[in-house]
Scaffold this active site. Structure first.
Site, PDB file in Angstrom:
ATOM      1  N   LYS A 127     -46.586 -51.046 -20.627  1.00 49.89           N
ATOM      2  CA  LYS A 127     -47.250 -50.161 -20.435  1.00 49.89           C
ATOM      3  C   LYS A 127     -47.954 -50.142 -19.223  1.00 49.89           C
ATOM      4  CE  LYS A 127     -51.245 -51.689 -24.024  1.00 49.89           C
ATOM      5  NZ  LYS A 127     -52.284 -52.803 -24.323  1.00 49.89           N
ATOM      6  N   ASP A 144     -58.641 -57.403 -31.583  1.00 52.40           N
ATOM      7  CA  ASP A 144     -58.703 -55.560 -32.620  1.00 52.40           C
ATOM      8  C   ASP A 144     -57.249 -55.808 -32.880  1.00 52.40           C
ATOM      9  OD1 ASP A 144     -58.535 -53.026 -32.164  1.00 52.40           O
ATOM     10  OD2 ASP A 144     -57.339 -52.701 -29.950  1.00 52.40           O
TER      11      ASP A 144
END
Ligand code: ADP
Ligand code: MG
Length: 392
Positions: free
Chosen positions: A121, A226
């Site tokens: 990532k 989130d």
């Protein structure tokens, strides 16, 4: 964003030396003067200038002549530095296809020597939220590039720290493998983001499992912030893995209850819409198939919470209070309000704070990175990529 790792193959030792010199120069210059790059790189016979041209060609650097002749790293340049460091450490040998484009990240597959595939990532803070601000503000135009690198590095560091800590507490998260600059290497999760799933064999079980994770996180002092169908992965056995942690906050945060309730509401809403589940609170639709007890909606206040856990975990990972504040300021700005909202006095204030923080960061940036670059083997070694990655 395109990441043509084949370029890595064509970059020489000198190319990386100059790229690293620009990165080092960026600790106290937003645009690093060419002479300074040359001095740090220390190549003979004006070699730096030839190399700079090459790096520009591959878009690893940006040339800026507005105030003086100088250079800054592009995200791609930063990507290459992180990738090369991790390859030199033996974490992986080749970069494969892109598997995800998040709000503020790019995710790629990477391969280890034995063929094991991992996920990489690359954090890109500022790609969405900060850019909107930036385009309106000329005075931030040059300062901002430094912040992107700094904030993206902090996001990666925080994500890595949490992934490790959560794993140690038996949460279903990817295995944290390594971290460098803005890049996190983790195990590849099998399955798909929940958002792609149209049907489940046991929606109630999956629902309860997911809500159970939010509650247990709070018991451990954390709120994901989130937690939704994009950040929950599910495999064919309906096993859940949660991902994406840079925005997590402590249960002692002033808006903790709001974040907690919002995470819970996201899950309720998704299961209602996608799997036709109804809850006691949905009094009007009691003709649908699945029904879940009203007790399922947990109350933030009923949970026994460990309010210092987040600070402890971050401290243990070497994440300083200051870094935490810098990152929080940026991320919470995005969490709480839309970035497209019109300018008002409040947002002016926010930017001022942001800029003065940045000022301070200039001198303190990145002690980890410093150690990294000073290890000469990492600057000298060549990147070796697997030939069969070429086709990707
Ligand atoms: P962002 O912070 O930008 O939202 P995420 O961490 O949520 O980034 O990742 C974006 C997407 O990439 C995810 O929705 C998922 O599809 C994919 N992804 C992320 N991490 C992994 C992983 N470890 N294994 C497999 N896919 C992943
Ligand atoms: Mg995400």
């Amino acid at each position: 964003m395109k990441l043509d790792v084949n370029v890595l193959r064509y970059l020489s030792k000198d190319d990386f030396r100059v790229l690293t010199a620009v990165e080092m120069g960026m600790r106290n210059h937003e645009i690093v003067p060419s002479e300074l790059v040359d001095r740090i790189a220390g190549l003979k016979h004006g070699g730096t200038y030839k190399v700079l041209k090459n790096l520009l060609k591959y878009k690893l650097l940006h040339h800026d002549r507005s105030k003086y002749d100088g250079f800054r790293l592009t995200y791609l340049g930063y990507d290459f530095l992180a990738i090369k460091t991790l390859v030199n450490r033996g974490v992986f040998t080749g970069v494969g296809r892109q598997i995800g484009v998040g709000k503020e990240s790019d995710i790629f597959e990477v391969a280890q020597e034995d063929g094991t595939i991992l996920a990489m990532k690359l954090h890109r803070l500022g790609r969405t939220s900060f850019r909107a601000v930036k385009s309106k503000r000329d005075y931030l135009r040059h300062r901002s590039s430094f912040s992107w690198l700094y904030l993206s590095r902090l996001a990666a560091l925080k994500e890595f720290a949490f992934m490790k800590a959560l794993q140690e507490h038996d949460f279903p998260v990817p295995k944290a493998i390594d971290c460098n600059r803005h890049c996190v290497i983790m195990s590849l999760v099998q399955g798909y983001p929940m958002v792609q799933v149209k049907q489940l064999q046991n929606p109630e079980t999956v629902f309860e499992k997911i809500i159970g994770i939010v509650v247990r996180l709070a018991e451990h002092g954390l709120i994901h912030c989130d937690f939704n169908e994009f950040n929950i992965m599910i495999d064919d056995e309906e096993k859940i893995t949660m991902i994406d942690f840079p925005q997590m906050v402590s249960v002692s945060h002033q808006n903790a209850q709001m974040y907690f309730d919002r995470d819970i509401e996201c899950i309720f809403k998704f299961f209602r819409k996608r799997f036709n589940m109804t809850f006691q609170e949905d009094r009007d639709d009691d003709d649908t198939e699945v029904e879940v007890d009203e007790n399922s909606r947990p109350s933030f206040y009923d949970i026994t919470k460990d309010a210092n856990a987040l600070d402890r975990e971050l401290e243990a990972s070497g994440f300083t209070k200051k870094e935490q504040n810098d990152l929080d300021k940026f991320i919470e700005g995005g969490l709480e309000k839309s970035t497209d909202s019109d300018e008002d006095e409040e947002s002016d204030d926010e930017e001022q704070t942001f800029e003065s923080n940045e000022e301070r960061n200039l001198n303190e940036m990145n002690s980890l990175q410093l150690q990294e670059e000073n290890r000469s083997d990492e600057v000298e070694a060549e990147v070796e990529l697997d030939d069969n990655e070429k086709s990707e």
